[in-house]
Design a protein around this motif. Structure first.
Motif, PDB file in Angstrom:
ATOM      1  N   ASN A  19      12.629   3.613  -0.949  1.00  0.00           N
ATOM      2  CA  ASN A  19      13.343   2.957  -2.043  1.00  0.00           C
ATOM      3  C   ASN A  19      14.781   2.635  -1.655  1.00  0.00           C
ATOM      4  OD1 ASN A  19      13.282   2.029  -4.826  1.00  0.00           O
ATOM      5  ND2 ASN A  19      14.680   3.714  -5.283  1.00  0.00           N
ATOM      6  N   MET A  20      15.202   3.176  -0.504  1.00  0.00           N
ATOM      7  CA  MET A  20      16.561   2.916  -0.018  1.00  0.00           C
ATOM      8  C   MET A  20      16.638   1.524   0.596  1.00  0.00           C
ATOM      9  SD  MET A  20      17.083   6.668   1.717  1.00  0.00           S
ATOM     10  CE  MET A  20      18.647   6.240   2.512  1.00  0.00           C
ATOM     11  N   ASN A  21      17.825   1.041   0.734  1.00  0.00           N
ATOM     12  CA  ASN A  21      18.038  -0.287   1.308  1.00  0.00           C
ATOM     13  C   ASN A  21      18.029  -0.194   2.833  1.00  0.00           C
ATOM     14  OD1 ASN A  21      18.546  -3.012   1.486  1.00  0.00           O
ATOM     15  ND2 ASN A  21      20.761  -2.809   1.176  1.00  0.00           N
ATOM     16  N   ILE A  22      16.827  -0.107   3.396  1.00  0.00           N
ATOM     17  CA  ILE A  22      16.674   0.002   4.850  1.00  0.00           C
ATOM     18  C   ILE A  22      15.941  -1.220   5.388  1.00  0.00           C
ATOM     19  CG2 ILE A  22      16.713   2.521   4.873  1.00  0.00           C
ATOM     20  CD1 ILE A  22      13.677   2.482   5.014  1.00  0.00           C
ATOM     21  N   ARG A  23      16.171  -1.483   6.635  1.00  0.00           N
ATOM     22  CA  ARG A  23      15.556  -2.659   7.262  1.00  0.00           C
ATOM     23  C   ARG A  23      14.062  -2.426   7.488  1.00  0.00           C
ATOM     24  NH1 ARG A  23      17.692  -5.401  12.930  1.00  0.00           N
ATOM     25  NH2 ARG A  23      16.335  -7.250  12.866  1.00  0.00           N
ATOM     26  N   GLY A  24      13.254  -3.409   7.124  1.00  0.00           N
ATOM     27  CA  GLY A  24      11.816  -3.329   7.347  1.00  0.00           C
ATOM     28  C   GLY A  24      11.091  -2.410   6.387  1.00  0.00           C
ATOM     29  N   LYS A  25      11.658  -2.156   5.202  1.00  0.00           N
ATOM     30  CA  LYS A  25      11.025  -1.201   4.295  1.00  0.00           C
ATOM     31  C   LYS A  25       9.678  -1.724   3.770  1.00  0.00           C
ATOM     32  CE  LYS A  25      13.686  -2.650   0.191  1.00  0.00           C
ATOM     33  NZ  LYS A  25      14.650  -2.187  -0.838  1.00  0.00           N
ATOM     34  N   GLY A  26       9.524  -3.039   3.689  1.00  0.00           N
ATOM     35  CA  GLY A  26       8.239  -3.600   3.274  1.00  0.00           C
ATOM     36  C   GLY A  26       7.143  -3.251   4.275  1.00  0.00           C
ATOM     37  N   PHE A  27       7.485  -3.307   5.559  1.00  0.00           N
ATOM     38  CA  PHE A  27       6.528  -2.963   6.610  1.00  0.00           C
ATOM     39  C   PHE A  27       6.148  -1.485   6.525  1.00  0.00           C
ATOM     40  CE2 PHE A  27       5.984  -1.145  10.884  1.00  0.00           C
ATOM     41  CZ  PHE A  27       4.835  -1.802  11.284  1.00  0.00           C
ATOM     42  N   TYR A  28       7.142  -0.629   6.348  1.00  0.00           N
ATOM     43  CA  TYR A  28       6.877   0.805   6.267  1.00  0.00           C
ATOM     44  C   TYR A  28       6.060   1.153   5.030  1.00  0.00           C
ATOM     45  CZ  TYR A  28      10.391   1.157   9.943  1.00  0.00           C
ATOM     46  OH  TYR A  28      11.074   1.016  11.122  1.00  0.00           O
ATOM     47  N   ARG A  29       6.298   0.452   3.936  1.00  0.00           N
ATOM     48  CA  ARG A  29       5.498   0.686   2.735  1.00  0.00           C
ATOM     49  C   ARG A  29       4.032   0.327   2.993  1.00  0.00           C
ATOM     50  NH1 ARG A  29       9.423  -2.052  -1.922  1.00  0.00           N
ATOM     51  NH2 ARG A  29      11.094  -0.472  -1.841  1.00  0.00           N
ATOM     52  N   SER A  30       3.827  -0.781   3.677  1.00  0.00           N
ATOM     53  CA  SER A  30       2.455  -1.210   3.983  1.00  0.00           C
ATOM     54  C   SER A  30       1.759  -0.208   4.895  1.00  0.00           C
ATOM     55  CB  SER A  30       2.467  -2.594   4.644  1.00  0.00           C
ATOM     56  OG  SER A  30       3.069  -3.550   3.799  1.00  0.00           O
ATOM     57  N   ILE A  31       2.471   0.263   5.917  1.00  0.00           N
ATOM     58  CA  ILE A  31       1.909   1.239   6.852  1.00  0.00           C
ATOM     59  C   ILE A  31       1.541   2.527   6.125  1.00  0.00           C
ATOM     60  CG2 ILE A  31       2.463   2.740   8.811  1.00  0.00           C
ATOM     61  CD1 ILE A  31       1.821  -0.080   9.650  1.00  0.00           C
ATOM     62  N   SER A  32       2.396   2.967   5.211  1.00  0.00           N
ATOM     63  CA  SER A  32       2.147   4.207   4.479  1.00  0.00           C
ATOM     64  C   SER A  32       0.939   4.093   3.563  1.00  0.00           C
ATOM     65  CB  SER A  32       3.377   4.593   3.648  1.00  0.00           C
ATOM     66  OG  SER A  32       4.509   4.795   4.461  1.00  0.00           O
ATOM     67  N   TYR A  33       0.652   2.875   3.114  1.00  0.00           N
ATOM     68  CA  TYR A  33      -0.442   2.689   2.163  1.00  0.00           C
ATOM     69  C   TYR A  33      -1.794   2.461   2.845  1.00  0.00           C
ATOM     70  CZ  TYR A  33      -2.813   1.222  -2.100  1.00  0.00           C
ATOM     71  OH  TYR A  33      -3.672   1.131  -3.163  1.00  0.00           O
ATOM     72  N   ILE A  34      -1.796   2.131   4.123  1.00  0.00           N
ATOM     73  CA  ILE A  34      -3.030   1.776   4.831  1.00  0.00           C
ATOM     74  C   ILE A  34      -4.126   2.833   4.721  1.00  0.00           C
ATOM     75  CG2 ILE A  34      -3.997   1.491   7.163  1.00  0.00           C
ATOM     76  CD1 ILE A  34      -1.697  -0.385   7.776  1.00  0.00           C
ATOM     77  N   PRO A  35      -3.842   4.149   4.906  1.00  0.00           N
ATOM     78  CA  PRO A  35      -4.932   5.144   4.823  1.00  0.00           C
ATOM     79  C   PRO A  35      -5.710   5.097   3.517  1.00  0.00           C
ATOM     80  CG  PRO A  35      -2.962   6.158   5.739  1.00  0.00           C
ATOM     81  CD  PRO A  35      -2.562   4.789   5.283  1.00  0.00           C
ATOM     82  N   THR A  36      -5.065   4.706   2.432  1.00  0.00           N
ATOM     83  CA  THR A  36      -5.734   4.646   1.133  1.00  0.00           C
ATOM     84  C   THR A  36      -6.827   3.587   1.103  1.00  0.00           C
ATOM     85  OG1 THR A  36      -3.630   5.288   0.123  1.00  0.00           O
ATOM     86  CG2 THR A  36      -5.303   4.442  -1.356  1.00  0.00           C
ATOM     87  N   LEU A  37      -6.702   2.573   1.940  1.00  0.00           N
ATOM     88  CA  LEU A  37      -7.649   1.456   1.927  1.00  0.00           C
ATOM     89  C   LEU A  37      -8.990   1.819   2.545  1.00  0.00           C
ATOM     90  CD1 LEU A  37      -5.204  -1.403   3.011  1.00  0.00           C
ATOM     91  CD2 LEU A  37      -5.845  -0.717   0.689  1.00  0.00           C
TER      92      LEU A  37
END
Length: 293
Positions: free
Chosen positions: A94-112
């Motif tokens: 939730n912090m203003n970090i670079r590439g956070k959209g990518f990291y969010r996607s990576i974190s969600y992959i196992p759920t799929l």
């Protein structure tokens, strides 16, 4: 169309759902109660009514106690650790970090992935000698001869719990992240002006406003833990010994492996009552906390 006709029409449209509910929910529960007081083996049409003998055997043999303890341990660790890790990931992403959209996607992959796929993948990861973990450990100089995560009585259950957490961490993180994004920024800025550090902002502002997200996440992970079956079934088949036997797996084993359908029905009733009581108490307490927050 007057009100009376509308009400009749509404009741008419509710009939299919009611029939479906009676056939696939009420009727199986009634049959479960019937079979729980018999010696039915799941195949023969001839069975005897034996009263509460199945329930007595479950308590006397220790099957209920062992399965219940493993289920409680599985649930407590997966709920506690899973939500802490999920909250930590959500706070970071939730912090203003670079590439956070990518990291969010990576974190969600196992759920799929389905539980079957995840179970088989981690079975290979945990394999002794040739598994990914033992291979990496041997590369950096560790002796891996006696390492067998799923074949060791003391580590098998914890290894499966880790997979449960890994599989569902994406969902937990997303729900917390959605809650964090509803926290008013001006409220956080006011807290910072008053001298609140990150920990005080989290404890006094963010967490109280995340009450609904906390309730949802803990409820979901609580239900997943209490009905744990897929990973013990896929990865260890309840072994070694009975070290990964959970309530639901024990029901399956009794009914379809040992052909004691009557005793499995009795265990199913006890498991159902236990899960309903625990979930109900938790939801009531969490709802009270939400109201007070």
């Amino acid at each position: 169309m007057n009100r009376t006709v509308m009400k009749k029409t509404m009741y008419f449209f509710a009939i299919p759902a009611l029939v479906f509910y009676l056939i696939f929910w009420i009727f199986p529960i009634l049959k479960l109660f019937q079979y729980s007081v018999t010696d039915y083996n799941g195949f023969s049409t001839d069975f005897n009514y034996i009263g509460l003998d199945n329930f007595k055997d479950l308590f006397a043999s220790g099957t209920l106690g062992t399965s219940l303890w493993h289920t409680i341990l599985y649930t407590v660790i997966s709920v506690g650790l899973g939500n802490l890790i999920g909250l930590g990931l959500a706070l970071m992403l939730n912090m203003n970090i670079r590439g956070k959209g990518f990291y969010r996607s990576i974190s969600y992959i196992p759920t799929l992935f389905s539980a079957i796929v995840v179970g088989f993948i981690w079975s290979y990861v945990y394999m002794p000698d040739t598994g990914m973990i033992t291979t990496l450990l041997s590369k950096i100089g560790f002796n891996t001869e006696n390492i067998n995560f799923l074949g060791n009585y003391s580590t098998a259950l914890y290894s499966i719990i880790f997979v449960e957490i890994w599989k569902n961490i994406g969902t937990t993180m997303i729900i917390f992240l959605a809650g964090l994004q509803t926290v008013p920024k001006d409220l956080l800025e006011a807290g910072e002006i008053d001298g609140c550090g990150p920990w005080r902002l989290l404890r006094n502002i963010k967490l109280p406003l995340l009450a609904t997200s906390v309730t949802i996440n803990i409820t979901l992970s609580l239900i997943n833990g209490l009905k744990a079956f897929d990973f013990p079934f896929i990865m260890t088949s309840g072994g070694p010994g009975t070290s990964t036997n959970t309530l639901i797996f024990s029901i399956y084993k009794m009914a379809f492996t040992e052909q004691m359908f009557g005793k499995a029905s009795a265990l199913g009733i006890l498991s159902f009552l236990f899960i309903m009581v625990i979930t109900g108490i938790f939801v009531l307490n969490m709802n009270k906390r939400e109201v007070s927050a």
